[in-house]
Design an enzyme around this catalytic site. Sequence first.
Site, PDB file in Angstrom:
ATOM      1  N   GLY A  80       0.849  -1.186   0.000  1.00 38.96           N
ATOM      2  CA  GLY A  80       0.000   0.000   0.000  1.00 38.96           C
ATOM      3  C   GLY A  80       0.881   1.231   0.000  1.00 38.96           C
ATOM      4  CB  SER A 122       9.722  -1.520  -4.118  1.00 42.47           C
ATOM      5  OG  SER A 122       9.537  -0.224  -3.634  1.00 42.47           O
ATOM      6  CB  ALA A 123      12.192   3.058  -5.374  1.00 41.77           C
ATOM      7  CE1 TYR A 153       5.803  -3.348  -0.776  1.00 41.57           C
ATOM      8  CE2 TYR A 153       7.266  -1.458  -0.988  1.00 41.57           C
ATOM      9  CZ  TYR A 153       6.383  -2.362  -1.554  1.00 41.57           C
ATOM     10  OH  TYR A 153       6.082  -2.268  -2.891  1.00 41.57           O
ATOM     11  CE  LYS A 157       7.801  -5.318  -3.331  1.00 36.10           C
ATOM     12  NZ  LYS A 157       7.042  -6.244  -4.193  1.00 36.10           N
ATOM     13  CG  ASN A 182       6.513   6.663  -5.683  1.00 37.84           C
ATOM     14  OD1 ASN A 182       5.929   6.014  -4.816  1.00 37.84           O
ATOM     15  ND2 ASN A 182       7.528   7.453  -5.426  1.00 37.84           N
ATOM     16  CB  THR A 223      11.875  15.260  -3.911  1.00 36.66           C
ATOM     17  OG1 THR A 223      12.943  14.577  -3.248  1.00 36.66           O
ATOM     18  CG2 THR A 223      12.045  16.766  -3.809  1.00 36.66           C
TER      19      THR A 223
HETATM   20  P1  NAD Z   1      -1.735  -3.855  -5.895  1.00 39.32           P
HETATM   21  O1  NAD Z   1      -1.872  -3.935  -4.407  1.00 39.32           O
HETATM   22  O2  NAD Z   1      -2.765  -3.140  -6.663  1.00 39.32           O
HETATM   23  O3  NAD Z   1      -1.568  -5.311  -6.513  1.00 39.32           O
HETATM   24  C1  NAD Z   1      -1.051  -6.382  -5.785  1.00 39.32           C
HETATM   25  C2  NAD Z   1      -2.056  -7.506  -5.864  1.00 39.32           C
HETATM   26  O4  NAD Z   1      -1.530  -8.646  -5.177  1.00 39.32           O
HETATM   27  C3  NAD Z   1      -3.397  -7.162  -5.199  1.00 39.32           C
HETATM   28  O5  NAD Z   1      -4.444  -7.217  -6.145  1.00 39.32           O
HETATM   29  C4  NAD Z   1      -3.542  -8.219  -4.125  1.00 39.32           C
HETATM   30  O6  NAD Z   1      -4.871  -8.674  -3.947  1.00 39.32           O
HETATM   31  C5  NAD Z   1      -2.657  -9.327  -4.660  1.00 39.32           C
HETATM   32  N1  NAD Z   1      -2.256 -10.226  -3.567  1.00 39.32           N
HETATM   33  C6  NAD Z   1      -1.803  -9.879  -2.351  1.00 39.32           C
HETATM   34  N2  NAD Z   1      -1.634 -10.976  -1.610  1.00 39.32           N
HETATM   35  C7  NAD Z   1      -1.993 -12.036  -2.383  1.00 39.32           C
HETATM   36  C8  NAD Z   1      -2.049 -13.416  -2.162  1.00 39.32           C
HETATM   37  N3  NAD Z   1      -1.703 -13.953  -0.976  1.00 39.32           N
HETATM   38  N4  NAD Z   1      -2.464 -14.224  -3.170  1.00 39.32           N
HETATM   39  C9  NAD Z   1      -2.851 -13.687  -4.368  1.00 39.32           C
HETATM   40  N5  NAD Z   1      -2.804 -12.373  -4.633  1.00 39.32           N
HETATM   41  C10 NAD Z   1      -2.393 -11.557  -3.642  1.00 39.32           C
HETATM   42  O7  NAD Z   1      -0.286  -3.228  -6.144  1.00 39.32           O
HETATM   43  P2  NAD Z   1       0.382  -2.676  -7.487  1.00 39.32           P
HETATM   44  O8  NAD Z   1       0.551  -1.227  -7.307  1.00 39.32           O
HETATM   45  O9  NAD Z   1      -0.297  -3.218  -8.680  1.00 39.32           O
HETATM   46  O10 NAD Z   1       1.834  -3.339  -7.350  1.00 39.32           O
HETATM   47  C11 NAD Z   1       2.206  -4.538  -8.006  1.00 39.32           C
HETATM   48  C12 NAD Z   1       3.608  -4.928  -7.558  1.00 39.32           C
HETATM   49  O11 NAD Z   1       4.530  -3.872  -7.813  1.00 39.32           O
HETATM   50  C13 NAD Z   1       3.706  -5.237  -6.070  1.00 39.32           C
HETATM   51  O12 NAD Z   1       4.589  -6.313  -5.895  1.00 39.32           O
HETATM   52  C14 NAD Z   1       4.317  -3.993  -5.494  1.00 39.32           C
HETATM   53  O13 NAD Z   1       5.023  -4.243  -4.301  1.00 39.32           O
HETATM   54  C15 NAD Z   1       5.239  -3.554  -6.621  1.00 39.32           C
HETATM   55  N6  NAD Z   1       5.504  -2.106  -6.600  1.00 39.32           N
HETATM   56  C16 NAD Z   1       4.509  -1.227  -6.889  1.00 39.32           C
HETATM   57  C17 NAD Z   1       4.783   0.134  -6.844  1.00 39.32           C
HETATM   58  C18 NAD Z   1       3.703   1.140  -7.148  1.00 39.32           C
HETATM   59  O14 NAD Z   1       3.992   2.343  -7.094  1.00 39.32           O
HETATM   60  N7  NAD Z   1       2.484   0.744  -7.465  1.00 39.32           N
HETATM   61  C19 NAD Z   1       6.067   0.599  -6.520  1.00 39.32           C
HETATM   62  C20 NAD Z   1       7.050  -0.333  -6.211  1.00 39.32           C
HETATM   63  C21 NAD Z   1       6.769  -1.685  -6.290  1.00 39.32           C
END
Ligand code: NAD
Length: 326
Positions: A80, A122-123, A153, A157, A182, A223
């Site tokens: 999150g 992730s960053a 978190y 990672k 992000n 930032t």
């Molecule tokens: P998101 O929370 O929308 O998607 C992650 C999905 O994983 C969710 O739909 C969740 O229900 C599913 N999930 C969690 N636990 C689970 C489980 N036990 N079994 C099955 N599914 C499960 O997040 P996002 O923004 O789409 O991010 C996707 C990936 O990218 C993640 O690994 C996140 O850590 C990484 N990430 C995202 C960002 C960003 O800015 N959005 C930045 C850095 C890294």
Amino acid sequence: MARVEKTALVCGAGGFIGSHLVRRLKREGYWVRGVDLKYPEFSETEADDFLVGDLRSQQTCQMIVDHRFDEVYQLAADMGGAGYIFTGEHDADVMHNSATINLNMLDVCRKRNCKQIFYSSSACIYPAYNQEDASNPKCSEDSAYPAAPDSEYGWEKLFSERLYMSFARNYKMATRVARYHNIFGPEGTWQGGKEKAPAAVCRKIAMAKSGDTIEIWGDGEQTRSFLYVDQCVEGTTRLLRSSFGEPVNIGSEEMVTINSLVAMVADIAGKTIHVEHIPGPLGVRGRNSDNRLIGKALDWAPSSRLRDGLEVTYAWIESQVAATAR
Ligand code: NAD
């Protein structure tokens, strides 16, 4: 002879980036299986097959990886925005849930001989000590060690990055690791506590009248850079299909303060918005993507302007706010 479709598995396909990725793979002609705890919240999935299942269960992972997929994208994680990962309240779940998913997925992929696996890091893995200066943060890939992520978190990672790299080394798998910075765009979480800064700012401004005051955590001089989701998906598929096996940033180099993010969204909305700075979870003082390595490794780097992505995202969040108010 009939053309044999390539197959892709997207874990986290009910989430923000995963659902965009499924759409992209379908456009490319892949047969796609999506897996998640839930269906996408804002549109129908385009996956050929979508399984609602828990990837913390080994049996579920064995069931979904029932053949040698050409491409596996592991995006599922317990995650999150700052309000979720920096308060400390969810640390045990974040670490246990996400690590279990990665341990399970690598194990079944190895057994099924799925070689090409993408992992979304992730960053947040970057050391906090290099991100104390808002105007000059350091996030080059080689600055990850000595490790000092600012959250559990980030530590999970980093552990999982090393897990994927170990499977590549010992089992000759082609694991690919991106450090996302992000990501934002339409169909991302925009309320409820798991939303990130761009979505939260768009929501607050969409709900405000011109002349209103919105609350922002901290002094707003911290930032960040924000990458539009289409560019994230482009980088993700390019990386998986490349021969580059080291972790690499996928982010934007257009760094802005949170105050200037607010000003940009207010301008897009055509509203005068005042800001009240209040205490809240913040994370590091400054963060920006460093795209030198991805430029060299893939001969490509994200290039979209923040304002262009924000215009599309604001319009989408405004429509969500309006629909909720009805
Ligand atoms: P998101 O929370 O929308 O998607 C992650 C999905 O994983 C969710 O739909 C969740 O229900 C599913 N999930 C969690 N636990 C689970 C489980 N036990 N079994 C099955 N599914 C499960 O997040 P996002 O923004 O789409 O991010 C996707 C990936 O990218 C993640 O690994 C996140 O850590 C990484 N990430 C995202 C960002 C960003 O800015 N959005 C930045 C850095 C890294």
